[in-house]
Structure formats: C-alpha cells, structure tokens
Scaffold this active site. Structure first.
Site, short mmCIF file in Angstrom:
data_model
loop_
_atom_site.label_atom_id
_atom_site.label_comp_id
_atom_site.label_asym_id
_atom_site.label_seq_id
_atom_site.Cartn_x
_atom_site.Cartn_y
_atom_site.Cartn_z
N SER A 1 0.86 -1.18 0.00
CA SER A 1 0.00 0.00 0.00
C SER A 1 0.90 1.24 0.00
CB SER A 1 -0.83 -0.01 1.29
OG SER A 1 -1.37 1.27 1.56
N TYR B 1 -2.11 -1.13 10.44
CA TYR B 1 -2.03 -1.29 8.98
C TYR B 1 -0.68 -0.79 8.45
CZ TYR B 1 -3.87 -1.06 4.13
OH TYR B 1 -4.09 -1.22 2.79
#
Ligand code: NAD
Length: 260
Positions: free
Chosen positions: A142, A155
């Site tokens: 990401s 995350y």
C-alpha cells in the site's frame, strides 16, 4: 501468457484480489481463489474463472489468520495443479482508531492477515518455485508501506513489514528464477475503503464526504481513485518475461501520493 502456470490469490472474493484472479485466469493460469463471502456468489465466481482460464479454478475458505489453514490451502493447490507458480498475497483488513484506543484483537488480526499470512504462503511455496526455476510472488502492500497516516498504526506497521519481507525473500531467491515484488496502491474504491469512511469520519470528527475529498483524494495529486484494473494489469506485468529482472521492488500506483 500463463497457460500451464497456477496461482493462489489470497483474499480474492472481493476487490483487488478478485480483479487480479480474473486477470490471471484470463491469461490462462489455473487459479485458486480464497476469502470470505456469500457461498453462492463465491461458487458463481469460481465457475466464471474456470471458464475464463479454460482450466481449473478452485476455492479455499482458508482463514489467513490461521497458519494450519494456510498450509492446507497450499497443499490443496499443489495436489490439484501439480505446482504453485504464482502467489499473490492480497488478503487484507483495515481498522482505524487512535493507538491508545486501538483494540488489541484488531491489532493482532491486521498483523496476522496483512503481514504474517505472506510469511506462511511463501514458506510453503518457495522451495517448489526454486526447484522448477520459475516463480512469482506478489505482495499487495500500500502507499502506507512508504508513508503513514494517523489512526492506522497496525495497517502501516503491517504494510511496512510486508515490504521488508518482500526485499528479504527477493534476495534469498534472486538466482532461482523467482521474483518477489510488492505493489503499493493509493486509494482504490473497494469494500475495504468504503468500510473505513465512516470510521475515519468518526475518528476525525468530519463528514463522510470530507473524508473522501479532504482525506483520501487529498493525498492523491491525480484526484481520482486508482482502478482495480490498473492494479491487476501491474500484477500481470510482473508475471510476464518483461519483468524477469524486477525483484525486490515496491511498485507505487498511487497517483503521485508518495512523490509529494
Ligand atoms: P476487500 O475488502 O475488497 O477484499 C479483501 C479480501 O480479503 C476479501 O476477499 C476478504 O474476504 C479477504 N479476507 C479478509 N480477511 C480474510 C481472512 N482472515 N482470510 C482470508 N481472506 C480474508 O479489500 P481490497 O481493497 O481489495 O484490498 C485488498 C488488498 O489491497 C489488501 O491487502 C489491502 O490492504 C490492499 N490495498 C487496498 C487499497 C485500497 O484502496 N482498496 C489500497 C492499498 C492497498
């Protein structure tokens, strides 16, 4: 391009994983899909991909939080396909909260699914790829593998860790015909992103529309969401011979986010 190859795509019942599984099936690979969801919808997807690849499409309900189930998924793919040539570590979840309030079970789940699961799929498939002299490992990281955002501690930690794993494994199999890369998208409108809009609005005390315009797209100079197809095309490229020498890379598809 991928006739005779076989792939496992984790978390492929939805969003980006589904897009990548469809792309690899279109290129002729046998595919194992995985993830949660409505049984009938998953079976319809399995049949659609079997038709698309002209070979076999299997579904594994393995929970990426459970190492024993990950091993079963790999064993099932190996015995049905004869090999696992491509692994796409895509399954992922998100949870947004300030770190002092971050629920411990959410932290553990994010680290397990978004990071540890890749360790398990890789450790069960890499020796087969090395022995056959060809393999592709693609880790869905990401933009948050490169930069942080507040309230996403688990995350951001998992995605930074996943890129560290990508680089390390790339070095360990650099001479074996196996490439290991990460893809780092910015915001792609999938159920994962739609689901975090209300939580982010709550955490920041702003409206959901403000989250879209002033938090998400504010980070992307192109001012548009990345498409699932753009990410799937990059995975296809990484499986091609044009990418034989690309390994240990973290490819950004983030509309310029991390250039700023
Ligand atoms: P999504 O929510 O649409 O799909 C996630 C998939 O993972 C689903 O198939 C779900 O069933 C599966 N899954 C969840 N928990 C699982 C578990 N315990 N075991 C097995 N499968 C499980 O999400 P998405 O947006 O398509 O995200 C896919 C990947 O891309 C994730 O790793 C995510 O972090 C990454 N990513 C997404 C974006 C984005 O903007 N959507 C941006 C950057 C990176």
């Amino acid at each position: 391009m991928l006739k005779g190859k076989s792939a496992i795509i984790t978390g492929s019942t939805s969003g980006i994983g589904r897009g990548i599984a469809t792309m690899l099936a279109r290129e002729g690979a046998d595919v194992m899909i995985n993830g949660f969801g409505d049984k009938a919808e998953i079976e319809a997807l399995r049949q659609e991909l079997a038709k698309l690849c002209g070979g076999t499409c299997l579904y594994s309900p393995a929970d990426m939080m459970k190492p024993a189930e990950i091993k079963d998924m790999v064993d099932q793919a190996e015995s049905a396909f004869g090999s696992v040539d491509i692994v796409v570590n895509n399954a992922g979840i998100q949870f947004v909260a300030p770190i002092e309030e971050f629920p411990v079970d959410k932290w553990d789940a994010i680290i397990a699914i978004n990071m540890n699961a890749a360790f398990h799929t890789i450790r069960h498939t890499l020796s087969g790829m090395k022995a056959r002299g060809w393999g592709r490992i693609i880790n869905l990281a990401s933009a948050h593998s490169l930069v942080a955002s507040p309230y996403k501690s688990a995350y951001v930690t998992a995605k930074h860790g996943l890129v560290g794993m990508t680089k390390t494994v790339a070095l360990e199999c650099a001479q074996d015909g196996v490439t290991v890369n990460a893809i780092s998208p910015g915001y792609v409108m999938t159920p994962l992103v739609a689901g975090q809009i209300p939580d982010t609005a709550r955490a920041r005390g702003i409206s959901e529309e403000d989250v879209i315009q002033n938090v998400m797209l504010a980070r992307q100079p192109t001012k548009r969401f990345i498409s699932i197809e753009e990410v799937a095309d990059t995975a296809k490229f990484l499986c091609s011979s044009a990418a034989n020498s690309i390994t240990g890379a973290n490819i950004s598809i983030d509309g310029g986010w991390t250039a700023a």
